[in-house]
Design an enzyme around this catalytic site. Structure first.
Site, PDB file in Angstrom:
ATOM      1  CG  HIS A 198      51.847  55.944 -27.027  1.00  0.00           C
ATOM      2  ND1 HIS A 198      50.662  55.905 -27.383  1.00  0.00           N
ATOM      3  CD2 HIS A 198      52.431  55.298 -28.131  1.00  0.00           C
ATOM      4  CE1 HIS A 198      50.175  54.946 -28.336  1.00  0.00           C
ATOM      5  NE2 HIS A 198      51.741  54.552 -28.905  1.00  0.00           N
ATOM      6  CG  ASP A 241      61.818  48.720 -44.503  1.00  0.00           C
ATOM      7  OD1 ASP A 241      61.796  48.872 -43.111  1.00  0.00           O
ATOM      8  OD2 ASP A 241      62.301  47.827 -44.903  1.00  0.00           O
ATOM      9  CG  ASP A 255      55.499  52.687 -31.179  1.00  0.00           C
ATOM     10  OD1 ASP A 255      55.379  51.806 -30.666  1.00  0.00           O
ATOM     11  OD2 ASP A 255      54.648  53.658 -31.279  1.00  0.00           O
ATOM     12  CB  SER A 256      58.922  48.185 -33.823  1.00  0.00           C
ATOM     13  OG  SER A 256      59.311  47.135 -32.828  1.00  0.00           O
TER      14      SER A 256
HETATM   15  N1  SAM Z   1      52.926  49.893 -29.384  1.00  0.00           N
HETATM   16  C1  SAM Z   1      52.871  48.568 -30.306  1.00  0.00           C
HETATM   17  C2  SAM Z   1      53.529  47.365 -29.477  1.00  0.00           C
HETATM   18  O1  SAM Z   1      54.316  47.418 -29.018  1.00  0.00           O
HETATM   19  O2  SAM Z   1      52.761  46.417 -29.760  1.00  0.00           O
HETATM   20  C3  SAM Z   1      53.542  49.003 -31.473  1.00  0.00           C
HETATM   21  C4  SAM Z   1      52.541  49.913 -32.284  1.00  0.00           C
HETATM   22  S1  SAM Z   1      52.896  50.682 -33.940  1.00  0.00           S
HETATM   23  C5  SAM Z   1      51.267  50.625 -34.554  1.00  0.00           C
HETATM   24  C6  SAM Z   1      53.765  49.566 -34.474  1.00  0.00           C
HETATM   25  C7  SAM Z   1      54.226  50.039 -36.083  1.00  0.00           C
HETATM   26  O3  SAM Z   1      55.458  49.531 -36.413  1.00  0.00           O
HETATM   27  C8  SAM Z   1      53.038  49.356 -37.011  1.00  0.00           C
HETATM   28  O4  SAM Z   1      52.243  50.369 -37.456  1.00  0.00           O
HETATM   29  C9  SAM Z   1      53.944  48.746 -38.148  1.00  0.00           C
HETATM   30  O5  SAM Z   1      53.352  49.222 -39.260  1.00  0.00           O
HETATM   31  C10 SAM Z   1      55.315  49.514 -38.039  1.00  0.00           C
HETATM   32  N2  SAM Z   1      56.397  48.730 -38.470  1.00  0.00           N
HETATM   33  C11 SAM Z   1      56.785  47.532 -38.440  1.00  0.00           C
HETATM   34  N3  SAM Z   1      57.819  47.195 -39.340  1.00  0.00           N
HETATM   35  C12 SAM Z   1      58.323  48.330 -39.542  1.00  0.00           C
HETATM   36  C13 SAM Z   1      59.277  48.876 -40.336  1.00  0.00           C
HETATM   37  N4  SAM Z   1      60.275  48.052 -40.935  1.00  0.00           N
HETATM   38  N5  SAM Z   1      59.636  50.121 -40.757  1.00  0.00           N
HETATM   39  C14 SAM Z   1      58.537  51.126 -40.154  1.00  0.00           C
HETATM   40  N6  SAM Z   1      57.528  50.619 -39.461  1.00  0.00           N
HETATM   41  C15 SAM Z   1      57.275  49.416 -38.992  1.00  0.00           C
END
Ligand code: SAM
Length: 283
Positions: free
Chosen positions: A64, A139, A157-158
């Protein structure tokens, strides 16, 4: 040795990484993904989504801090900033250390926020309750299509490019981000492992280059991620991240009383110095 109490992460390209599990704390099929929270000896409690480790109590600061402080320090005066994803709350916690006026976070899966608040509260450490912060469950791809613009910094941060996150790595999404940014805005995205996912990194950088005049990849360590060496890539309209001087970053850290364990003003610059074979991947 029994393997029943281990979590193994199998990379598509034929690499496996494992951590011993002492307790399985949560398991849920959300509308978007399979969610697990595990207690481990080495990483503390960890969040796993669709069989990919997302964050852990032990290593969240590594990820982070590099995801958030590098782009925010690359912009001279970030006031309007947005996070896409990041449901564990770690990115938001670090963003709140900066004088950003109203950090907005768009996370698709409320189950991730709920599970992380319950099982790994130290990662967000109350960030979701901060009166400055706004959490939108939705989304991020759709949200960016309709954004009115004027943002200084966007942090993506996806999860990896599978499931609901696939489009977050593609040019149409980056184009929408560029429209949502002010004329001097910039964005960052985690850009996977240059060791085990070089093709993904290469294509992500190329997609960002179609949209932004300045694109720079930097590196950090994250204990729980496959191969430990992780990359992040900034796409910027005006500011080169290397223009932020060590002195100016140190001044801002002191002025905002930002506390870090990984990021330093010197590391801001060092992280952009890539080994030759990684520089070749993103060339
Ligand atoms: N640090 C992490 C990694 O690199 O592996 C990422 C952590 S964070 C928990 C990732 C988040 O992105 C998840 O909670 C997931 O639900 C979210 N996410 C995935 N696709 C998304 C989208 N289209 N819009 C918003 N959030 C999304």
């Amino acid at each position: 040795m029994s393997t029943a109490d281990w979590y193994f992460e199998i990379e598509q390209h034929g690499y496996i990484q494992g951590v011993r599990v002492t307790e399985r704390l949560a398991r849920e099929a959300t509308p978007f993904q399979r969610l697990e929270v595990l207690r481990t000896d080495v990483l503390g409690k960890v969040l796993v989504l669709d069989d990919a480790l997302q964050t852990s109590e032990r290593d969240e600061f590594m990820y982070h801090e590099m995801l958030v402080h590098v782009p925010l320090m690359s912009h001279p005066n970030p006031r309007r900033a947005l996070i896409i994803g990041g449901g564990d709350g770690g990115a938001l916690r670090h963003m709140l250390m900066h004088p950003v006026e109203r950090p907005i976070q768009v996370e698709i899966d409320e189950a991730v926020v709920r599970a992380c608040k319950e099982h790994v509260p130290a990662v967000s450490n109350g960030a979701f309750d901060d009166p400055r912060a706004e959490l939108i469950i939705g989304d991020g791809i759709e949200y960016m299509r309709n954004h009115p613009g004027g943002l200084d910094v966007i942090i993506v941060d996806s999860t990896d490019p599978v499931g609901p996150a696939v489009e977050l790595f593609q040019s149409p999404f980056y184009l929408n981000c560029a429209s949502a940014l002010a004329d001097d805005g910039l964005m960052v995205a985690q850009s996977s492992s240059p060791l085990y996912m070089a093709d993904e990194l290469r294509s992500q950088v190329s997609n960002l280059r179609q949209v932004f005049p300045i694109v720079r990849t930097y590196m950090g360590l994250v204990m729980g991620y496959p191969g430990v060496a992780w990359s992040y890539t900034i796409g910027s309209k005006r500011y080169d991240p290397l223009q932020a001087t060590v002195e100016s970053i140190a001044r801002r850290i002191a002025a905002s009383q930002i506390t870090t364990r990984y990021y330093t003003p010197e590391l801001h610059h060092a992280a952009f110095v890539l080994p030759r074979f990684i520089a070749d991947i993103v060339a």
